[in-house]
Design a protein around this motif. Structure first.
Motif, PDB file in Angstrom:
ATOM      1  N   LEU B  37      41.141  19.234-149.534  1.00 59.15           N
ATOM      2  CA  LEU B  37      41.872  19.384-147.927  1.00 59.15           C
ATOM      3  C   LEU B  37      42.995  17.877-147.859  1.00 59.15           C
ATOM      4  O   LEU B  37      42.178  17.091-148.636  1.00 59.15           O
ATOM      5  CB  LEU B  37      40.749  19.669-147.501  1.00 59.15           C
ATOM      6  CG  LEU B  37      39.629  20.765-147.841  1.00 59.15           C
ATOM      7  CD1 LEU B  37      38.625  20.762-146.956  1.00 59.15           C
ATOM      8  CD2 LEU B  37      40.218  21.986-147.312  1.00 59.15           C
ATOM      9  N   ARG B  39      44.449  16.214-144.184  1.00 58.65           N
ATOM     10  CA  ARG B  39      44.168  17.006-142.714  1.00 58.65           C
ATOM     11  C   ARG B  39      45.777  17.049-141.847  1.00 58.65           C
ATOM     12  O   ARG B  39      47.262  15.603-142.982  1.00 58.65           O
ATOM     13  CB  ARG B  39      43.517  16.033-141.658  1.00 58.65           C
ATOM     14  CG  ARG B  39      43.068  16.526-139.950  1.00 58.65           C
ATOM     15  CD  ARG B  39      42.874  14.980-139.077  1.00 58.65           C
ATOM     16  NE  ARG B  39      41.349  14.727-139.855  1.00 58.65           N
ATOM     17  CZ  ARG B  39      40.518  15.564-140.137  1.00 58.65           C
ATOM     18  NH1 ARG B  39      40.019  17.116-139.583  1.00 58.65           N
ATOM     19  NH2 ARG B  39      39.133  15.291-140.643  1.00 58.65           N
ATOM     20  N   ARG B  87      33.418  15.210-144.247  1.00 56.85           N
ATOM     21  CA  ARG B  87      33.768  15.934-144.200  1.00 56.85           C
ATOM     22  C   ARG B  87      34.375  16.998-144.735  1.00 56.85           C
ATOM     23  O   ARG B  87      34.546  17.667-144.850  1.00 56.85           O
ATOM     24  CB  ARG B  87      34.795  16.841-142.917  1.00 56.85           C
ATOM     25  CG  ARG B  87      33.737  15.879-141.148  1.00 56.85           C
ATOM     26  CD  ARG B  87      34.353  16.720-140.587  1.00 56.85           C
ATOM     27  NE  ARG B  87      34.470  18.176-139.832  1.00 56.85           N
ATOM     28  CZ  ARG B  87      35.193  18.547-139.197  1.00 56.85           C
ATOM     29  NH1 ARG B  87      36.331  17.919-138.369  1.00 56.85           N
ATOM     30  NH2 ARG B  87      34.361  19.914-139.380  1.00 56.85           N
ATOM     31  N   VAL B  89      37.688  15.944-146.267  1.00 56.65           N
ATOM     32  CA  VAL B  89      38.939  15.726-145.707  1.00 56.65           C
ATOM     33  C   VAL B  89      39.018  15.132-147.113  1.00 56.65           C
ATOM     34  O   VAL B  89      38.730  13.697-146.791  1.00 56.65           O
ATOM     35  CB  VAL B  89      39.265  16.001-144.568  1.00 56.65           C
ATOM     36  CG1 VAL B  89      40.572  16.052-144.088  1.00 56.65           C
ATOM     37  CG2 VAL B  89      38.548  17.641-143.972  1.00 56.65           C
ATOM     38  N   GLY B 150      42.138  23.701-132.380  1.00 58.86           N
ATOM     39  CA  GLY B 150      41.375  22.948-133.205  1.00 58.86           C
ATOM     40  C   GLY B 150      42.415  22.346-134.420  1.00 58.86           C
ATOM     41  O   GLY B 150      43.909  22.589-133.702  1.00 58.86           O
ATOM     42  N   VAL B 152      44.400  21.343-137.719  1.00 56.60           N
ATOM     43  CA  VAL B 152      44.946  21.873-139.486  1.00 56.60           C
ATOM     44  C   VAL B 152      44.460  21.460-140.832  1.00 56.60           C
ATOM     45  O   VAL B 152      44.883  19.991-140.586  1.00 56.60           O
ATOM     46  CB  VAL B 152      46.285  22.574-139.172  1.00 56.60           C
ATOM     47  CG1 VAL B 152      46.614  23.391-140.256  1.00 56.60           C
ATOM     48  CG2 VAL B 152      46.662  23.524-137.475  1.00 56.60           C
ATOM     49  N   LEU B 153      43.798  22.495-141.018  1.00 54.02           N
ATOM     50  CA  LEU B 153      43.537  21.456-142.221  1.00 54.02           C
ATOM     51  C   LEU B 153      44.739  22.061-143.631  1.00 54.02           C
ATOM     52  O   LEU B 153      44.589  23.800-143.812  1.00 54.02           O
ATOM     53  CB  LEU B 153      41.916  21.954-143.233  1.00 54.02           C
ATOM     54  CG  LEU B 153      40.674  20.687-142.608  1.00 54.02           C
ATOM     55  CD1 LEU B 153      39.728  21.244-142.785  1.00 54.02           C
ATOM     56  CD2 LEU B 153      41.662  19.146-141.959  1.00 54.02           C
ATOM     57  N   ARG B 169      44.213  26.185-143.210  1.00 50.77           N
ATOM     58  CA  ARG B 169      43.015  26.279-142.407  1.00 50.77           C
ATOM     59  C   ARG B 169      42.849  26.029-140.651  1.00 50.77           C
ATOM     60  O   ARG B 169      43.149  24.540-141.401  1.00 50.77           O
ATOM     61  CB  ARG B 169      42.005  26.170-144.152  1.00 50.77           C
ATOM     62  CG  ARG B 169      40.470  26.325-143.616  1.00 50.77           C
ATOM     63  CD  ARG B 169      39.660  26.003-145.021  1.00 50.77           C
ATOM     64  NE  ARG B 169      39.909  26.491-146.209  1.00 50.77           N
ATOM     65  CZ  ARG B 169      38.797  25.769-146.919  1.00 50.77           C
ATOM     66  NH1 ARG B 169      38.289  25.087-146.650  1.00 50.77           N
ATOM     67  NH2 ARG B 169      39.447  26.642-148.208  1.00 50.77           N
ATOM     68  N   ILE B 170      42.327  26.805-140.214  1.00 55.75           N
ATOM     69  CA  ILE B 170      41.975  26.093-138.793  1.00 55.75           C
ATOM     70  C   ILE B 170      40.786  25.480-139.116  1.00 55.75           C
ATOM     71  O   ILE B 170      39.526  26.065-139.163  1.00 55.75           O
ATOM     72  CB  ILE B 170      42.187  27.255-137.561  1.00 55.75           C
ATOM     73  CG1 ILE B 170      43.754  27.909-138.157  1.00 55.75           C
ATOM     74  CG2 ILE B 170      42.012  26.548-136.379  1.00 55.75           C
ATOM     75  CD1 ILE B 170      45.147  27.313-137.729  1.00 55.75           C
ATOM     76  N   GLU B 171      41.109  24.141-138.765  1.00 55.26           N
ATOM     77  CA  GLU B 171      39.376  23.322-138.163  1.00 55.26           C
ATOM     78  C   GLU B 171      38.800  23.764-137.014  1.00 55.26           C
ATOM     79  O   GLU B 171      39.549  23.487-135.685  1.00 55.26           O
ATOM     80  CB  GLU B 171      40.233  21.733-138.789  1.00 55.26           C
ATOM     81  CG  GLU B 171      38.453  21.461-138.918  1.00 55.26           C
ATOM     82  CD  GLU B 171      39.142  18.989-139.459  1.00 55.26           C
ATOM     83  OE1 GLU B 171      40.337  19.262-138.842  1.00 55.26           O
ATOM     84  OE2 GLU B 171      38.292  19.223-139.699  1.00 55.26           O
ATOM     85  N   SER B 172      37.616  24.447-136.466  1.00 61.04           N
ATOM     86  CA  SER B 172      37.316  24.356-135.347  1.00 61.04           C
ATOM     87  C   SER B 172      36.876  23.716-134.171  1.00 61.04           C
ATOM     88  O   SER B 172      36.823  21.819-135.179  1.00 61.04           O
ATOM     89  CB  SER B 172      35.872  25.162-135.986  1.00 61.04           C
ATOM     90  OG  SER B 172      34.387  24.848-136.593  1.00 61.04           O
ATOM     91  N   GLN B 174      34.930  19.992-132.758  1.00 56.89           N
ATOM     92  CA  GLN B 174      33.300  19.778-132.767  1.00 56.89           C
ATOM     93  C   GLN B 174      33.333  20.082-130.944  1.00 56.89           C
ATOM     94  O   GLN B 174      33.958  19.616-130.286  1.00 56.89           O
ATOM     95  CB  GLN B 174      33.334  18.998-133.248  1.00 56.89           C
ATOM     96  CG  GLN B 174      33.869  18.788-134.668  1.00 56.89           C
ATOM     97  CD  GLN B 174      32.660  19.573-135.461  1.00 56.89           C
ATOM     98  OE1 GLN B 174      32.084  19.657-135.563  1.00 56.89           O
ATOM     99  NE2 GLN B 174      33.467  20.320-136.380  1.00 56.89           N
TER     100      GLN B 174
END
Lengths: 408, 174
Positions: B37, B39, B87, B89, B150, B152-153, B169-172, B174
């Motif tokens: 993954l 960022r 996480r 990443v 959020g 993006v990964l 992938r969209i990262e929600s 925090q």
């Protein structure tokens, strides 16, 4: 003395017997010769032989519009596939592309052996399109960043054997247009470490590609002239090579001036192209007039885009700039129409460029609010339908008048 | 006149080589590569020949030159050693001119070098060939909306330093 037929038609077409004249003139000869037979000046068999020695020339503008329309529908299909095959795995996508390429090439081979040369030639041309589309779709499938100019170079390398082996006009013309577009792109667009004309110098480090383009262009002229102007091929190939090299040299020279805008170089090319076309026509050196027309047409069409006047791609052009673009369009359009109306041998090519000019404005008006596939499909249909409808109406009219003559 | 079969074989040879060779490496990387993954942050241009795409900028594409411990040259290939954060990443932990013998690493081409004041603050910009992600036409806006919620990964497959983008992938938040 009969002038040699040197331009516009395919090498295969040229092998067909018969002098090309307009359908209107052929109709006149038919009617007149019928009266000569009735008056006893000539025999009926002589009339048949006279008529058989002519072939009706095809109308240039409809043909060019149909060719461009087919290309646009092909692009629409490509975009439709690109936008809708996300659920297929990458391996299947590659397999589909390869299978489609093999099918078109195999179809061309089969049609050739079934004595259908026109279908074979069309499929061969379509295989080149599948190949080009395949390169872009593979790039999309794997999210690769490659510059489209490199994709075009790859396509030219791969498609060159087809062009050299089969000598069909559609493939030759496509290769020529792509080669010119490629040269224009690397000369004028930002490429590898620089922007504007300064970027050209970074491109000049790729001499192999430049040589390849020159070889392709020279080959095009050589083949076309070899078939159509027997005996003078060496002279015309040499003149074409000198001119293409000279045009490239002018581009590099202008690039070294490190101009920030490409307006002036494009005007230089526009004028050079007109001069070369005039020279080619006067000196009757085959291919040279087409080269001049290509240079004029492409530089002229580029000058109708705001980026040619210093605007960025993403910026809305000022009304003053748009006025310049419209003015150039009117000038180039009038020049091309003049060439079409003259019905000289560059008529088909001039008509093709004229259609490209129309497509350019269609692009400007509707591209921003249509999906790409719909944009290409609609544009292609708009180009194809009028010639088809008018052609059918004309044929019906011709049939009814023939029927009238017969009943007389 | 009929053309001989060899002409068709010869005409088809180079296009087939291109169509089969170009996807070979990315297919190998996607099949056998390690999934990582990264960022990233996208922008939204349009490509007329292929489809809509987002231009991606990665955290690991802009690194302090101090990680290399020397000078770099534009155009040369450098290897960036990676390590997952809490996480999962990946983040850059070192740069070298030779391939690392172990661990995950990315091979990147130096595209830009910048110096701000002290030599220690010099930065190197690297291109890993994964800066573009093609999306379904007209969905760029959805991605932008997701971005507001959020980060993006990028899900990337990695094999011997070569990377191929698999998905975003969209990262929600925090």
């Amino acid at each position: 003395m009969m002038k040699p037929n040197r331009g516009g038609e395919s090498v295969r077409d040229d092998m067909r017997e018969g002098k090309k004249i307009s359908a209107m003139r052929l109709g006149l000869i038919r009617r007149e010769s019928e009266e000569w037979v009735e008056s006893g000046f000539i025999e009926a068999s002589q009339r048949e032989r006279i008529i058989a020695s002519y072939v009706p020339g095809r109308r240039v503008l409809p043909r060019a519009a149909v060719l461009l329309g087919v290309l646009m529908i092909g692009l629409g299909l490509l975009n439709f596939v690109a936008a809708n095959w996300y659920r297929i795995t990458p391996t299947w996508r590659v397999s589909l592309i390869v299978a489609l390429y093999l099918a078109t090439l195999g179809g061309a081979f089969w049609s050739d052996w079934a004595e259908r040369p026109l279908v074979s030639e069309s499929l061969l041309f379509f295989s080149g399109f599948v190949f080009l589309g395949g390169i872009f779709l593979i790039s999309q499938t794997f999210h690769t960043e490659g510059h489209y100019v490199r994709a075009l170079a790859l396509w030219m390398v791969g498609f060159l054997p087809t062009v050299l082996l089969f000598r069909s006009l559609s493939s030759l013309l496509t290769m020529h247009v792509v080669a010119l577009f490629y040269m224009g792109s690397v000369l004028f667009l930002s490429f590898g470490g620089g922007y504007g004309l300064a970027g050209v110098l970074s491109f000049s480090l790729e001499p192999v590609m430049v040589l390849l383009v020159l070889a392709a262009l020279t080959g095009w002229f050589y083949l076309l002239e070899g078939g159509l102007l027997r005996g003078a091929r060496t002279l015309s190939a040499a003149v074409s090579l000198c001119l293409v090299t000279g045009l490239t040299a002018v581009g590099v020279l202008l690039a070294r001036m490190d101009l920030r805008e490409i307006t002036m170089p494009l005007f230089v090319y526009l004028a050079l192209g007109m001069g070369i076309r005039f020279f080619g026509e006067r000196a009757e050196i085959a291919g040279v007039d087409s080269l001049g027309l290509a240079v004029t047409g492409i530089s002229g069409i580029l000058l109708t885009f705001p980026f040619a006047w210093g605007h960025s791609f993403w910026q809305e052009a000022a009304s003053e700039t748009m006025a310049y673009c419209v003015a150039v369009s009117v000038f180039v359009g009038a020049y091309l129409l003049w060439l079409i109306v003259r019905r000289e041998r560059q008529g088909t090519f001039a008509a093709f460029l004229f259609c490209a000019l129309l497509v350019r404005w269609y692009f400007d008006f509707v591209a921003s609010f249509m999906s790409k596939s719909l944009f290409f499909f609609t544009g292609g249909l708009l180009l194809i339908l009028p010639p088809l409808i008018f052609g059918r109406l004309r044929r019906k009219k011709g049939e009814s008048s023939e029927g009238g003559e017969g009943s007389r | 006149m009929k053309s001989a079969a060899w002409k068709y074989l010869l005409a088809g040879f180079l296009p087939l080589v291109v169509l089969l060779f170009v996807p070979t490496r990315p297919l190998l990387v996607l099949t056998f590569g390690q999934e990582i993954l990264l960022r990233t942050a996208p922008v939204d241009p349009r490509d007329f020949f292929r489809g809509d795409y987002v231009e991606l900028d990665y955290d690991v594409a802009h690194l302090p030159l101090s990680l290399l411990g020397g000078e770099a040259e534009r155009g040369e290939t450098l290897y960036v050693a990676l390590r997952p954060d809490a996480r999962g990443v990946m983040e850059a932990v070192g740069i070298s001119r030779e391939k690392p013998s172990a661990g995950s690493y990315l091979a990147g081409r130096v595209v830009y070098l910048s110096a701000f004041g002290a030599p220690s603050s010099s930065q190197v910009d690297l291109d890993y060939g994964i800066g573009r992600f093609y999306i379904r036409e007209g969905t760029g806006g959805e991605l932008e909306d997701a971005l507001r919620r959020g980060g993006v990964l990028a899900v990337v497959r990695l094999l011997a330093g070569r990377a191929v983008l698999k998905e975003l992938r969209i990262e929600s938040a925090q």
